[in-house]
Scaffold this motif. Structure first.
Motif, PDB file in Angstrom:
ATOM      1  N   LYS A  57       0.054   8.142  -7.461  1.00 35.72           N
ATOM      2  CA  LYS A  57      -1.214   7.856  -6.803  1.00 35.72           C
ATOM      3  C   LYS A  57      -1.800   6.588  -7.401  1.00 35.72           C
ATOM      4  CE  LYS A  57      -2.152  12.728  -5.840  1.00 35.72           C
ATOM      5  NZ  LYS A  57      -3.078  13.870  -6.026  1.00 35.72           N
ATOM      6  N   TYR A  58      -2.353   5.752  -6.542  1.00 30.34           N
ATOM      7  CA  TYR A  58      -2.840   4.449  -6.973  1.00 30.34           C
ATOM      8  C   TYR A  58      -4.369   4.405  -6.947  1.00 30.34           C
ATOM      9  CZ  TYR A  58       2.005   3.008  -6.364  1.00 30.34           C
ATOM     10  OH  TYR A  58       3.374   2.899  -6.460  1.00 30.34           O
ATOM     11  N   ASP A  59      -4.905   3.555  -7.813  1.00 28.47           N
ATOM     12  CA  ASP A  59      -6.349   3.367  -7.875  1.00 28.47           C
ATOM     13  C   ASP A  59      -6.833   2.409  -6.800  1.00 28.47           C
ATOM     14  OD1 ASP A  59      -6.935   4.957 -10.310  1.00 28.47           O
ATOM     15  OD2 ASP A  59      -5.629   3.484 -11.255  1.00 28.47           O
ATOM     16  N   LEU A  60      -5.954   1.493  -6.392  1.00 26.52           N
ATOM     17  CA  LEU A  60      -6.337   0.479  -5.411  1.00 26.52           C
ATOM     18  C   LEU A  60      -5.120   0.083  -4.585  1.00 26.52           C
ATOM     19  CD1 LEU A  60      -8.472  -1.580  -4.341  1.00 26.52           C
ATOM     20  CD2 LEU A  60      -7.667  -3.160  -6.118  1.00 26.52           C
ATOM     21  N   TYR A  61      -5.357  -0.126  -3.291  1.00 24.59           N
ATOM     22  CA  TYR A  61      -4.298  -0.549  -2.377  1.00 24.59           C
ATOM     23  C   TYR A  61      -4.671  -1.915  -1.802  1.00 24.59           C
ATOM     24  CZ  TYR A  61      -2.950   4.400  -2.493  1.00 24.59           C
ATOM     25  OH  TYR A  61      -2.571   5.651  -2.891  1.00 24.59           O
ATOM     26  N   ALA A  93      -9.871  -3.528 -10.102  1.00 32.93           N
ATOM     27  CA  ALA A  93      -9.810  -2.133  -9.657  1.00 32.93           C
ATOM     28  C   ALA A  93     -10.642  -1.240 -10.560  1.00 32.93           C
ATOM     29  CB  ALA A  93      -8.357  -1.654  -9.637  1.00 32.93           C
ATOM     30  N   VAL A  94     -10.935  -0.043 -10.056  1.00 34.76           N
ATOM     31  CA  VAL A  94     -11.598   0.974 -10.868  1.00 34.76           C
ATOM     32  C   VAL A  94     -10.584   2.074 -11.166  1.00 34.76           C
ATOM     33  CG1 VAL A  94     -13.889   0.542  -9.925  1.00 34.76           C
ATOM     34  CG2 VAL A  94     -12.393   2.171  -8.775  1.00 34.76           C
ATOM     35  N   ASP A  95     -10.745   2.705 -12.301  1.00 38.18           N
ATOM     36  CA  ASP A  95      -9.827   3.780 -12.708  1.00 38.18           C
ATOM     37  C   ASP A  95     -10.268   5.067 -12.018  1.00 38.18           C
ATOM     38  OD1 ASP A  95      -8.071   5.482 -13.930  1.00 38.18           O
ATOM     39  OD2 ASP A  95      -8.942   5.312 -15.930  1.00 38.18           O
ATOM     40  N   ARG A  96      -9.766   5.281 -10.815  1.00 40.16           N
ATOM     41  CA  ARG A  96     -10.229   6.413 -10.001  1.00 40.16           C
ATOM     42  C   ARG A  96      -9.913   7.772 -10.618  1.00 40.16           C
ATOM     43  NH1 ARG A  96      -8.797   7.872  -4.987  1.00 40.16           N
ATOM     44  NH2 ARG A  96      -6.724   6.943  -5.049  1.00 40.16           N
ATOM     45  N   ASP A  97      -8.706   7.895 -11.179  1.00 38.30           N
ATOM     46  CA  ASP A  97      -8.290   9.204 -11.693  1.00 38.30           C
ATOM     47  C   ASP A  97      -8.595   9.386 -13.174  1.00 38.30           C
ATOM     48  OD1 ASP A  97      -6.438   7.496 -12.783  1.00 38.30           O
ATOM     49  OD2 ASP A  97      -4.773   8.185 -11.534  1.00 38.30           O
ATOM     50  N   GLY A  98      -9.168   8.368 -13.806  1.00 40.22           N
ATOM     51  CA  GLY A  98      -9.580   8.496 -15.195  1.00 40.22           C
ATOM     52  C   GLY A  98      -8.447   8.648 -16.188  1.00 40.22           C
ATOM     53  N   GLY A 100      -6.950   6.196 -17.688  1.00 42.01           N
ATOM     54  CA  GLY A 100      -6.914   5.060 -18.599  1.00 42.01           C
ATOM     55  C   GLY A 100      -6.110   3.883 -18.090  1.00 42.01           C
ATOM     56  N   GLN A 101      -5.552   3.997 -16.871  1.00 45.05           N
ATOM     57  CA  GLN A 101      -4.784   2.907 -16.282  1.00 45.05           C
ATOM     58  C   GLN A 101      -5.355   2.563 -14.915  1.00 45.05           C
ATOM     59  OE1 GLN A 101      -0.465   3.361 -16.386  1.00 45.05           O
ATOM     60  NE2 GLN A 101      -0.676   5.037 -17.832  1.00 45.05           N
ATOM     61  N   LYS A 102      -5.158   1.313 -14.510  1.00 46.93           N
ATOM     62  CA  LYS A 102      -5.561   0.869 -13.178  1.00 46.93           C
ATOM     63  C   LYS A 102      -4.295   0.496 -12.418  1.00 46.93           C
ATOM     64  CE  LYS A 102     -10.046  -0.907 -14.713  1.00 46.93           C
ATOM     65  NZ  LYS A 102     -10.937  -2.099 -14.774  1.00 46.93           N
ATOM     66  N   ASP A 103      -3.823   1.439 -11.634  1.00 45.71           N
ATOM     67  CA  ASP A 103      -2.574   1.243 -10.905  1.00 45.71           C
ATOM     68  C   ASP A 103      -2.861   0.707  -9.511  1.00 45.71           C
ATOM     69  OD1 ASP A 103      -0.844   2.308 -12.958  1.00 45.71           O
ATOM     70  OD2 ASP A 103      -1.652   4.279 -12.451  1.00 45.71           O
ATOM     71  N   VAL A 104      -2.207  -0.412  -9.192  1.00 52.17           N
ATOM     72  CA  VAL A 104      -2.429  -1.087  -7.912  1.00 52.17           C
ATOM     73  C   VAL A 104      -1.168  -1.027  -7.060  1.00 52.17           C
ATOM     74  CG1 VAL A 104      -3.005  -3.272  -6.777  1.00 52.17           C
ATOM     75  CG2 VAL A 104      -4.115  -2.648  -8.942  1.00 52.17           C
ATOM     76  N   ALA A 105      -1.337  -0.589  -5.819  1.00 54.32           N
ATOM     77  CA  ALA A 105      -0.240  -0.649  -4.845  1.00 54.32           C
ATOM     78  C   ALA A 105      -0.413  -1.957  -4.072  1.00 54.32           C
ATOM     79  CB  ALA A 105      -0.301   0.539  -3.905  1.00 54.32           C
ATOM     80  N   PHE A 106       0.582  -2.810  -4.143  1.00 53.49           N
ATOM     81  CA  PHE A 106       0.499  -4.111  -3.476  1.00 53.49           C
ATOM     82  C   PHE A 106       1.639  -4.241  -2.482  1.00 53.49           C
ATOM     83  CE2 PHE A 106       1.627  -8.721  -3.407  1.00 53.49           C
ATOM     84  CZ  PHE A 106       0.491  -9.162  -2.743  1.00 53.49           C
ATOM     85  N   GLU A 107       1.275  -4.381  -1.213  1.00 63.46           N
ATOM     86  CA  GLU A 107       2.286  -4.549  -0.163  1.00 63.46           C
ATOM     87  C   GLU A 107       2.238  -5.978   0.339  1.00 63.46           C
ATOM     88  OE1 GLU A 107       4.091  -2.280   3.715  1.00 63.46           O
ATOM     89  OE2 GLU A 107       2.029  -1.872   3.147  1.00 63.46           O
ATOM     90  N   ALA A 108       3.368  -6.672   0.252  1.00 61.26           N
ATOM     91  CA  ALA A 108       3.454  -8.068   0.673  1.00 61.26           C
ATOM     92  C   ALA A 108       4.314  -8.167   1.925  1.00 61.26           C
ATOM     93  CB  ALA A 108       4.042  -8.928  -0.446  1.00 61.26           C
ATOM     94  N   LEU A 109       3.728  -8.636   3.013  1.00 63.16           N
ATOM     95  CA  LEU A 109       4.417  -8.724   4.295  1.00 63.16           C
ATOM     96  C   LEU A 109       4.567 -10.181   4.740  1.00 63.16           C
ATOM     97  CD1 LEU A 109       2.571  -5.820   6.163  1.00 63.16           C
ATOM     98  CD2 LEU A 109       4.758  -5.714   4.930  1.00 63.16           C
ATOM     99  N   TYR A 110       5.750 -10.488   5.224  1.00 64.45           N
ATOM    100  CA  TYR A 110       6.046 -11.826   5.731  1.00 64.45           C
ATOM    101  C   TYR A 110       5.747 -11.825   7.227  1.00 64.45           C
ATOM    102  CZ  TYR A 110       8.946 -15.878   7.047  1.00 64.45           C
ATOM    103  OH  TYR A 110       9.413 -17.075   7.558  1.00 64.45           O
TER     104      TYR A 110
END
Length: 238
Positions: A57-61, A93-98, A100-110
């Protein structure tokens, strides 16, 4: 051991004359296939639940769509372009799940418009087709609310009531707007972050609105994801 004892003796594992055996035999005869189908469905659901539990689960998409092909290749110990962009985004990002990490899902489209594709040499046709279809799906319903798009890609979706007005999230007067829904990446502080400076000059920042479908489908979780996206947007627009 006596042959009869093997078949009907005291140590027989299955008593075919027992009421239980007759019941099970009759049940299997009449309900074999429904039982098999139910078993397969239960197995499928069990595996799905386990996979969902393990799914990160990611904190930011965040989504990028434009003419730049973001590389995922790591050279020696240097982070890939995609990893560097994700690292830069994590500071907003904000640490949504608390955890201690800020996990970002990054989708790059051409993605190129038809006019851009006709004027571009060495177009990656197969990826262009696939990523264009993916972008259409992501714009309709996804967790990717914060979007960096080429200006032409943005304009191709401009009249579909997808985006929110950015002025509601900032009082920063130094920002350069394309219109009230899009601001140029070059006027944002993140533009100087590692690998963001490699994105094309025509890149703009937009924010997809929370659709009625998202509000009614798993509404509580989608609302939490959207609130995190809004917090990141405010930070990006500072």
């Amino acid at each position: 051991m006596d042959e009869n004892k093997m078949q009907t003796g005291d140590v027989s594992l299955v008593n075919k004359d027992s009421r239980l055996y007759r019941f099970l035999d009759n049940f299997w005869y009449h309900y074999k296939w429904p039982t098999v189908i139910v078993f397969v469905l239960v197995l499928f659901l069990t595996v799905s639940v386990v996979q969902c539990a393990k799914k990160q689960k990611y904190d930011l998409y965040v989504l990028y769509a434009g003419g730049h092909e973001v590389s995922s290749v790591t050279e020696n110990t240097v982070m890939s372009e995609r990893e560097s962009i994700m690292t830069s985004l994590s500071s907003y990002a904000v640490d949504r799940d608390g955890n201690g990490q800020k996990d970002v899902a990054f989708e790059a489209l051409y993605v190129l418009t038809m006019d851009e594709a006709s004027k571009t040499e060495d177009v990656n046709v197969s990826r262009l087709s696939e990523d264009t279809d993916t972008l259409y799906s992501e714009m309709l319903y996804s967790n990717y609310y914060v979007c960096f798009l080429s200006e032409n890609v943005y304009k191709s979706y401009q009249n579909q009531s997808l985006f929110v007005k950015l002025a509601e999230y900032t009082d920063n007067t130094s920002l350069e707007y394309v219109d009230e829904y899009a601001v140029k990446l070059s006027s944002l502080s993140i533009a100087s972050k590692p690998r963001f400076d490699a994105l094309p000059e025509d890149t703009v920042l937009v924010m997809r609105g929370l659709s009625e479908v998202a509000q009614k489908t798993n509404g509580k979780q989608n609302a939490a994801v959207y609130e995190a996206a809004e917090a990141a947007l405010r930070a990006l627009l500072q």
